[in-house]
Design a protein around this motif. Structure first.
Motif, PDB file in Angstrom:
ATOM      1  N   ALA A 248       0.831  -1.205   0.000  1.00  0.00           N
ATOM      2  CA  ALA A 248       0.000   0.000   0.000  1.00  0.00           C
ATOM      3  C   ALA A 248       0.869   1.261   0.000  1.00  0.00           C
ATOM      4  CB  ALA A 248      -0.944  -0.004   1.196  1.00  0.00           C
ATOM      5  N   ALA A 249       1.924   1.270   0.798  1.00  0.00           N
ATOM      6  CA  ALA A 249       2.818   2.429   0.856  1.00  0.00           C
ATOM      7  C   ALA A 249       3.561   2.599  -0.470  1.00  0.00           C
ATOM      8  CB  ALA A 249       3.815   2.263   2.005  1.00  0.00           C
ATOM      9  N   ARG A 250       3.976   1.463  -1.063  1.00  0.00           N
ATOM     10  CA  ARG A 250       4.678   1.533  -2.348  1.00  0.00           C
ATOM     11  C   ARG A 250       3.763   2.106  -3.423  1.00  0.00           C
ATOM     12  NH1 ARG A 250       6.601  -3.292  -2.481  1.00  0.00           N
ATOM     13  NH2 ARG A 250       4.882  -4.248  -3.595  1.00  0.00           N
ATOM     14  N   LEU A 251       2.507   1.642  -3.457  1.00  0.00           N
ATOM     15  CA  LEU A 251       1.557   2.151  -4.445  1.00  0.00           C
ATOM     16  C   LEU A 251       1.290   3.641  -4.242  1.00  0.00           C
ATOM     17  CD1 LEU A 251      -0.338   1.679  -6.796  1.00  0.00           C
ATOM     18  CD2 LEU A 251      -2.100   0.976  -5.153  1.00  0.00           C
ATOM     19  N   ALA A 252       1.115   4.054  -2.997  1.00  0.00           N
ATOM     20  CA  ALA A 252       0.896   5.474  -2.702  1.00  0.00           C
ATOM     21  C   ALA A 252       2.109   6.303  -3.118  1.00  0.00           C
ATOM     22  CB  ALA A 252       0.597   5.670  -1.216  1.00  0.00           C
ATOM     23  N   CYS A 253       3.297   5.777  -2.883  1.00  0.00           N
ATOM     24  CA  CYS A 253       4.528   6.459  -3.271  1.00  0.00           C
ATOM     25  C   CYS A 253       4.614   6.601  -4.790  1.00  0.00           C
ATOM     26  CB  CYS A 253       5.743   5.705  -2.733  1.00  0.00           C
ATOM     27  SG  CYS A 253       7.326   6.464  -3.166  1.00  0.00           S
ATOM     28  N   PHE A 254       4.315   5.512  -5.509  1.00  0.00           N
ATOM     29  CA  PHE A 254       4.339   5.576  -6.976  1.00  0.00           C
ATOM     30  C   PHE A 254       3.322   6.588  -7.499  1.00  0.00           C
ATOM     31  CE2 PHE A 254       6.490   1.300  -7.243  1.00  0.00           C
ATOM     32  CZ  PHE A 254       7.545   1.728  -8.010  1.00  0.00           C
ATOM     33  N   ASP A 255       2.110   6.595  -6.922  1.00  0.00           N
ATOM     34  CA  ASP A 255       1.080   7.541  -7.358  1.00  0.00           C
ATOM     35  C   ASP A 255       1.528   8.988  -7.143  1.00  0.00           C
ATOM     36  OD1 ASP A 255      -0.557   5.473  -8.140  1.00  0.00           O
ATOM     37  OD2 ASP A 255      -1.854   5.555  -6.363  1.00  0.00           O
ATOM     38  N   ALA A 256       2.084   9.264  -5.968  1.00  0.00           N
ATOM     39  CA  ALA A 256       2.529  10.626  -5.667  1.00  0.00           C
ATOM     40  C   ALA A 256       3.690  11.038  -6.574  1.00  0.00           C
ATOM     41  CB  ALA A 256       2.942  10.725  -4.199  1.00  0.00           C
ATOM     42  N   THR A 257       4.627  10.136  -6.790  1.00  0.00           N
ATOM     43  CA  THR A 257       5.783  10.433  -7.644  1.00  0.00           C
ATOM     44  C   THR A 257       5.338  10.654  -9.084  1.00  0.00           C
ATOM     45  OG1 THR A 257       7.187   9.118  -6.195  1.00  0.00           O
ATOM     46  CG2 THR A 257       8.059   9.638  -8.376  1.00  0.00           C
ATOM     47  N   TYR A 258       4.378   9.857  -9.537  1.00  0.00           N
ATOM     48  CA  TYR A 258       3.861  10.016 -10.898  1.00  0.00           C
ATOM     49  C   TYR A 258       3.219  11.394 -11.074  1.00  0.00           C
ATOM     50  CZ  TYR A 258       1.072   9.321 -15.093  1.00  0.00           C
ATOM     51  OH  TYR A 258       0.505   9.453 -16.328  1.00  0.00           O
ATOM     52  N   ALA A 259       2.439  11.812 -10.096  1.00  0.00           N
ATOM     53  CA  ALA A 259       1.797  13.134 -10.164  1.00  0.00           C
ATOM     54  C   ALA A 259       2.847  14.242 -10.214  1.00  0.00           C
ATOM     55  CB  ALA A 259       0.867  13.321  -8.970  1.00  0.00           C
ATOM     56  N   GLU A 260       3.891  14.110  -9.412  1.00  0.00           N
ATOM     57  CA  GLU A 260       4.973  15.106  -9.421  1.00  0.00           C
ATOM     58  C   GLU A 260       5.689  15.126 -10.768  1.00  0.00           C
ATOM     59  OE1 GLU A 260       7.647  14.203  -6.250  1.00  0.00           O
ATOM     60  OE2 GLU A 260       6.126  14.496  -4.701  1.00  0.00           O
ATOM     61  N   GLN A 261       5.950  13.949 -11.309  1.00  0.00           N
ATOM     62  CA  GLN A 261       6.666  13.865 -12.584  1.00  0.00           C
ATOM     63  C   GLN A 261       5.838  14.427 -13.735  1.00  0.00           C
ATOM     64  OE1 GLN A 261       9.938  13.110 -13.056  1.00  0.00           O
ATOM     65  NE2 GLN A 261       9.831  13.292 -10.847  1.00  0.00           N
ATOM     66  N   ARG A 262       4.532  14.270 -13.694  1.00  0.00           N
ATOM     67  CA  ARG A 262       3.684  14.865 -14.737  1.00  0.00           C
ATOM     68  C   ARG A 262       3.826  16.378 -14.731  1.00  0.00           C
ATOM     69  NH1 ARG A 262      -2.189  12.635 -15.403  1.00  0.00           N
ATOM     70  NH2 ARG A 262      -2.042  14.314 -16.899  1.00  0.00           N
ATOM     71  N   VAL A 263       3.894  16.974 -13.546  1.00  0.00           N
ATOM     72  CA  VAL A 263       4.069  18.423 -13.433  1.00  0.00           C
ATOM     73  C   VAL A 263       5.440  18.819 -13.960  1.00  0.00           C
ATOM     74  CG1 VAL A 263       4.271  20.330 -11.801  1.00  0.00           C
ATOM     75  CG2 VAL A 263       2.438  18.656 -11.523  1.00  0.00           C
ATOM     76  N   VAL A 264       6.467  18.069 -13.587  1.00  0.00           N
ATOM     77  CA  VAL A 264       7.829  18.362 -14.050  1.00  0.00           C
ATOM     78  C   VAL A 264       7.913  18.268 -15.571  1.00  0.00           C
ATOM     79  CG1 VAL A 264      10.210  17.490 -14.030  1.00  0.00           C
ATOM     80  CG2 VAL A 264       8.943  17.674 -11.891  1.00  0.00           C
TER      81      VAL A 264
END
Length: 156
Positions: free
Chosen positions: A36-52
């Motif tokens: 669950a933590a890994r999935l949440a981390c991937f989701d948050a990182t993906y959102a950040e990378q889309r902005v970048v």
């Protein structure tokens, strides 16, 4: 000296994975054990990378617009597979030498008509122009709802 190098080598080897994690924003997430933590981390990182990525694309588009029209500077644009053009609105039409038109666009660019135009009408303020680089290297300015084009060169 050899002892110093022997002590330094393991420290460098341990530091290398940390540097690899800095280059890969997903490395920290991949190292997590809890699903669950890994999935949440991937989701948050993906959102950040889309902005970048979006910010990087906007910066590249601004840079492309700044050099578009200066033949020496935008030769790199010619090598791009996609068609490169610029669309802007004419804010002011000035009289150039030999009755040529000088056009100020809403993006601050200034373009001057040169020989080879096929457009018979005088350009008016408010016309929407699309500028494309012709295969010959010249620039052509076409206007919505009008026939013909102006062969132009960028001044500023």
């Amino acid at each position: 000296m050899i002892r110093y190098a022997a002590c330094l080598l393991p420290a460098l080897l341990l530091a290398m994975p940390a540097q690899a994690q800095d280059d890969d924003p997903y490395a920290t997430c991949a190292a997590m054990g809890d699903d669950a933590a890994r999935l949440a981390c991937f989701d948050a990182t993906y959102a950040e990378q889309r902005v970048v990525i979006a910010e990087r694309q906007e910066a590249e588009e601004r840079e492309r617009e700044e050099v578009f029209g200066f033949r020496e500077e935008d030769d790199a644009l010619e090598n791009v597979e996609e068609e490169v053009n610029l669309t802007a609105t004419v804010t002011e039409v000035l009289q150039g030498a030999r009755r040529s038109q000088v056009l100020l666009l809403d993006n601050g660019q200034l373009w001057r008509e040169i020989n080879g135009s096929t457009m018979r009408n005088r350009v008016r303020d408010g016309w929407v122009a699309t500028i494309e680089r012709h295969w010959s290297g010249a620039y052509e300015m076409r206007f919505e709802g009008r026939s013909g084009y102006l062969r132009v060169t960028r001044i500023r």
